[in-house]
Structure formats: C-alpha cells, structure tokens
Design an enzyme around this catalytic site. Sequence first.
Site, PDB file in Angstrom:
ATOM      1  CB  CYS A   2      -1.685 -10.977   0.426  1.00  0.00           C
ATOM      2  SG  CYS A   2      -2.141 -10.185  -1.104  1.00  0.00           S
ATOM      3  NE  ARG A  27       1.414 -10.152   5.495  1.00  0.00           N
ATOM      4  CZ  ARG A  27       2.726 -10.173   5.669  1.00  0.00           C
ATOM      5  NH1 ARG A  27       3.231  -9.955   6.855  1.00  0.00           N
ATOM      6  NH2 ARG A  27       3.538 -10.424   4.669  1.00  0.00           N
ATOM      7  CD1 TRP A  74      -2.943  -3.250  -0.443  1.00  0.00           C
ATOM      8  CD2 TRP A  74      -1.565  -4.026  -2.014  1.00  0.00           C
ATOM      9  NE1 TRP A  74      -2.405  -2.176  -1.101  1.00  0.00           N
ATOM     10  CE2 TRP A  74      -1.559  -2.618  -2.074  1.00  0.00           C
ATOM     11  CE3 TRP A  74      -0.769  -4.734  -2.921  1.00  0.00           C
ATOM     12  CZ2 TRP A  74      -0.788  -1.912  -2.987  1.00  0.00           C
ATOM     13  CZ3 TRP A  74      -0.009  -4.022  -3.839  1.00  0.00           C
ATOM     14  CH2 TRP A  74      -0.018  -2.627  -3.865  1.00  0.00           C
ATOM     15  CG  ASN A 100       2.229 -12.138   0.490  1.00  0.00           C
ATOM     16  OD1 ASN A 100       2.042 -11.166  -0.240  1.00  0.00           O
ATOM     17  ND2 ASN A 100       3.097 -12.127   1.484  1.00  0.00           N
ATOM     18  N   GLY A 101       2.347 -12.473  -2.933  1.00  0.00           N
ATOM     19  CA  GLY A 101       3.495 -12.282  -3.829  1.00  0.00           C
ATOM     20  C   GLY A 101       2.996 -12.039  -5.246  1.00  0.00           C
ATOM     21  CD  GLU A 484       7.146  10.121   8.422  1.00  0.00           C
ATOM     22  OE1 GLU A 484       7.528   9.779   7.291  1.00  0.00           O
ATOM     23  OE2 GLU A 484       6.389   9.411   9.108  1.00  0.00           O
ATOM     24  CE  LYS A 488       3.026   8.738   8.592  1.00  0.00           C
ATOM     25  NZ  LYS A 488       4.155   7.865   8.738  1.00  0.00           N
ATOM     26  CD  GLU A 491       1.081   6.741   5.401  1.00  0.00           C
ATOM     27  OE1 GLU A 491       1.872   6.956   6.304  1.00  0.00           O
ATOM     28  OE2 GLU A 491       1.113   5.694   4.732  1.00  0.00           O
ATOM     29  CG  HIS A 507      15.655  27.306  -6.119  1.00  0.00           C
ATOM     30  ND1 HIS A 507      16.373  28.269  -6.785  1.00  0.00           N
ATOM     31  CD2 HIS A 507      16.214  27.212  -4.887  1.00  0.00           C
ATOM     32  CE1 HIS A 507      17.341  28.731  -5.996  1.00  0.00           C
ATOM     33  NE2 HIS A 507      17.258  28.105  -4.833  1.00  0.00           N
ATOM     34  CE  LYS A 607       2.662  -0.810  10.406  1.00  0.00           C
ATOM     35  NZ  LYS A 607       2.926   0.636  10.493  1.00  0.00           N
TER      36      LYS A 607
HETATM   37  O1  M6R Z   1       7.920  -1.941   7.208  1.00  0.00           O
HETATM   38  P1  M6R Z   1       8.773  -0.857   6.597  1.00  0.00           P
HETATM   39  O2  M6R Z   1       9.272   0.088   7.617  1.00  0.00           O
HETATM   40  O3  M6R Z   1       9.871  -1.395   5.741  1.00  0.00           O
HETATM   41  O4  M6R Z   1       7.778  -0.076   5.652  1.00  0.00           O
HETATM   42  C1  M6R Z   1       8.262   0.936   4.805  1.00  0.00           C
HETATM   43  C2  M6R Z   1       7.120   1.745   4.248  1.00  0.00           C
HETATM   44  O5  M6R Z   1       6.284   0.947   3.479  1.00  0.00           O
HETATM   45  C3  M6R Z   1       6.292   2.426   5.355  1.00  0.00           C
HETATM   46  O6  M6R Z   1       7.094   3.231   6.158  1.00  0.00           O
HETATM   47  C4  M6R Z   1       5.172   3.277   4.759  1.00  0.00           C
HETATM   48  O7  M6R Z   1       5.693   4.357   4.068  1.00  0.00           O
HETATM   49  C5  M6R Z   1       4.225   3.719   5.868  1.00  0.00           C
HETATM   50  N1  M6R Z   1       2.863   3.477   5.480  1.00  0.00           N
HETATM   51  C6  M6R Z   1       4.356   5.151   6.207  1.00  0.00           C
HETATM   52  O8  M6R Z   1       3.469   5.564   7.196  1.00  0.00           O
END
Ligand code: M6R
Length: 612
Positions: A2, A27, A74, A100-101, A484, A488, A491, A507, A607
């Site tokens: 948020c 956010r 959010w 926010n929170g 990773e 990617k 998401e 396994h 984000k």
């Molecule tokens: O701001 P941060 O690097 O602490 O964020 C950590 C994760 O939330 C962030 O890397 C998230 O997994 C991304 N959306 C990945 O692309």
Amino acid sequence: MCGIIGYTGKKESAPYLIDGLKALEYRGYDSAGVAVCGADGLRIIKSAGKVAALEIKVKAVSPEGTCGIAHTRWATHGKPTEINSHPHTDCSGEIAVVHNGIIENYLPVKERLEKNGHRFKSETDTEVIAHLLEEKLKNASGDYEKELLKAVAEAAAELSGSYAVAAVWKKAPGTVIGAKKKSPLVAGIGDGENFLGSDVSAFGNHTDKAVYMDDGDIAVIKASGVEIYDKNCAPKKYEISVMEKSGSEAGKNGLEHYMLKEIREQPFTIKSTIESVLADIDSAFGIKTGDLKKIKNIMMVGCGTAYHATATAKYWMEEFTNIPTQAELASEYKYRKAAIPKETLAIFVSQSGETADTVAALEKAKEAGFKTVAICNVYGSTISRISDHTFYTKCGQEISVASTKAFTAQLAALFALSVLIGRAVGFLDEKTEKRLLDELSRIPEAVGEAVKSEGAVKELAERYYRDKSFVFLGRNVNYPIALEGALKLKEITYLQAEGFAAGEIKHGPIALLSVGTPVIALAPGDSLFDKMSNACEEVMARGAEAVAVTDSRGNKALDPKIKNRIVLPDTPEYLAPMVNVVALQLFAYWIARLNGREIDQPRNLAKSVTVE
Ligand code: M6R
C-alpha cells in the site's frame, strides 16, 4: 504494501495526490482513493482498480482543497472493492484515514466501538482507526490541531500490529497527521508545501528533502512546516536528508515495459555497483578489517529474488572464505529457534529495504548480537537504517514488480563481499583476490552480450508460450538461478514453473515431465557440464524438451539432439549466474508478453511487501 501520500500547501492538493499515487503504485494497485480537505469539509473519491481509474474520477469531480491524503492499496483485509478502498472515514465523515500495514487487534477494538454505537462500512482493519479517532475527539474543543495530535497518540497506543497512517480532520483543515509503527513513513519538506509519503518517491517530483520517521513518531504536517512528536506528544528534533538523484532515467525509454528496460540496463547497473565497491572495497561494506578477521559464521537473509541472491552467494562465501554459511528465507528464520553461532556476520539483502519479513529477521539477528550489514537499493529505507552498515546497490529505481537489475547488482555486491572476507580471514591470497575482482570487473561486458541474446530467447518463447508447465534445472551456483528463472516466469506469466537442483530430479520431480514439457537446463561448459548433460538426457528420455542455456564450451559438447539452445559468453564458472539469469529474465518476459500479461504489475503482487 500500500502507498500513502499526504499533501498540504497553497495549491490544489488533488493533482499532487494523484501524482504521488502514480509514483507509489508499485506498492499496490488493486484500488485507490483520495480525501481532499476543503472549505466544505472532506471530499472522498475512491475507485477499484488502478490509479488511472481513480484519476478519471478525480478529474471529473475536481475536488477543491489545498490539503489531502491518498492511498493505493494491496488488499489484506477485505476484497479490493471500492467500499474497502481507502480513505476510510468515521461515522460523521469528518475524519479520514489511510493506512499501510495490519492492525492485528482490530476485531476486539471494532467490537468495542460497535457497542459504543459506531457503524462500520467496510471489511477492513483500517476503518477502526477512523472510528477510534472519532471516539477520542468527541469532546474536543479549542485547539483542534493539538487535540488531533493527542487523539492520534492515544489511538496509536491502543493498536497492535504495524501501521503507517495519515489522517485529516475537517476541524483541523490544512493539517495532515502521520503515525508510524513498523511500516515506513517519510515527511517531505518543500517550499510553502509539505508532504507525507510511504517513501520519498511519493513527493520526489516536488522536493528532495526528507525526514525519515522512527517507530512511535507522530508527524504534524502543515503548509508552514513539519513537526515531529514522540508517542507522548513531546516535540522531537529531526534530521533532514537530501535525497540522491537516481542514476537511471525515469520512464520506459520508449519500451513497452519497465521490466524490459530494467533487464537491458543491467550492464550499466552492475558496472556502477562494481565501481562503487571497488572504489574502496575495504570500507564499502562498513566493517573494519579487524572485525572481518573474527568472523566464524556467515548468515545471509532475504525474500523472493533477494533470497535467491543469498542462495547463490552461499556458494561463493564457502568457496572463498571456508566459513560455514547459511542462506535463510527471512519469513522462516524469524520464527525459528535458530542457533546463535558466535562471531556471526548477518547479511540482509533487499531491493526495497522495506520487506517486513526481512526487517523482522534483521531485528532478531540484532537481538542475537550478530554484526549486521545490509545490501539495499533504496537510500534511507528501514533495513538500511536498522542495520549496522549498508552497502547501496547502484540500480536507480526498480519499478517493475519482477526484480531483475536489483538481483544482478546484489550478486555483484555479494561476490565482492565474499572475496573481501576471504582475504581478511586469510583464506585467499592477494593474487587470487585480485584475479577474482578482475573477473568481476569484466562481468558487465558479458552481461551486455547476454542482453543481446534477446532475439534468440524471443524465438524460443514463441515456441513455448502456449505451454502450461515449465521446469528449470541447475547445479551448484546455477541451482539458485534455476529457482530464480522459475520465480520470474511464474510471477509474470501465472504459469506453473518449478526450479530444481538437477541432481534431484530423479528423486521425484521427474514425475512432472510429460511429452513436450520444456525443461530449461543451465548447462555451461563448466566442471559440472557432464552432470547437466546427463540430466538433459534423462529428461529427453521421458519425452520432455531440453532447452540448454550454455556457453561456447558447452555448445560444442552438447548432444546434437538438443536443438534448442541459448549460447551466452564464456565466463568463469562461479560468475556464470550473473550472465545466465539474464537469458531467463528475457525468457519470462517474452513468454508473458506473448500471453498478453500485465508485465510490470502482475496480478496479486506488489513491489514492496511491507506486511507479514
Ligand atoms: O524489496 P525486496 O528485495 O526485499 O523484495 C523481496 C521480494 O519480495 C522480491 O524479490 C520479490 O520476490 C520479487 N517480486 C521477485 O521478482
């Protein structure tokens, strides 16, 4: 998550609020709203969906007033509907709050307030704050601004959980009040106008002066100035920070998405980060050589992509320092009864510096007495302010929700740190240290070559974008890169994608494969090439399609049956992750684009994850 913005000054507030929300939209982007405080009281306008939808409504109404607050959401409590979007108001509609929170005790507080006659309209936890303020202000008279400050302090004392709150009250026009606990809140100091924001980007177009609030602080923002009080309403002195200009240009450079722009920026962001470390490696991470020499254990912590950076760096730390090293998921570490090894260096990796899980893990590490160092991309962020030392990656703002350039910059910083520790503890000699750092310095060029593989990657994406399930395999330093690559892809495409250590597939995971399943194998011509080659044979024997991400050495040695290949530049084995990941970022990007996904703002994500 948020985003919050507050404005008070001499000009109409609505354009400032919308401008701030656009900057904060990363956010959260499921609904948004504004409250403008004008001569006739509060004007609240809300909308489900993105800020653009709210902007249309606000322009149609043109609410008048030189003070206001706004929010991009959010959702945590309650669906992303218009009614649940912020600002929330009290029964009279005279008090508006954005938050926010998470208010963890909102249910008992709500029950009590309902018994006292308050009527709630939304399903959110936030609405209790508006009603609580109403309760505290019901007998207010005289100096309304002071009364509001007192009411916010009393309400804050009754709430548990995390909050960054901004409030306005019809009876104190021209004043925005902010309170903070465990969620970020920053005041912005302008010329005849002042701001409140979740982060400096909220008001970065209007001022470069910021006041970072501490937990328990309450800010009173007026056109004439900013005052900060502690939880007992005693005035506090504060420091004004001047924000650095971001190294990367704003906007998409004519590209369709920020993600593509950020992928292509990597040769430069990695270079800037490496230059910043190597300018003075002994002091770049803030830890004295004497302290580095004492390290007996290394722990690295992060979430999501940042965690993958730590998981990659674990290989480097162990190889170059011979010190036991753990890579920890922040969300698991903070609730585990973890061992407390003596002389631990705890490294916290976070692009935003605001991730709630990572903040909590950092607090736990500090309680354990560990020396802490942060690797962050955002100046003044919570993690950078709590940790003993911070190294800032030089990426400029990363806007796309899917992290790309922050990841490779984190890798560059962690690689340099592992070499620094290795040398300090005497495990690396001077010659090896120099060779490793020289190799690191050459990586931006190799990443530049990897970026040029986009055409070949796009062709592969055209072949596979209709598939529903993907497998990524890697070994050693490339195992976290497989994770990773899968993260990617999932998401931004919403497709099933799993990453595995290649040696593990037999396994269990091999059962996932069916005829035609794309298996992206990270198979450079390194010391484990034969093992990766075997893994490719095994998956092809089950009818799956191996796609090799390799280098010129691997390209020569791979089974001719593997027709699908991305050939990247040759790099030293341990640095290959920084090059290989670029191809996987581009692969995810193009699969998402061919599927028509909202690449920069994928569904359900934000984000910066500032709630647990
Ligand atoms: O701001 P941060 O690097 O602490 O964020 C950590 C994760 O939330 C962030 O890397 C998230 O997994 C991304 N959306 C990945 O692309």
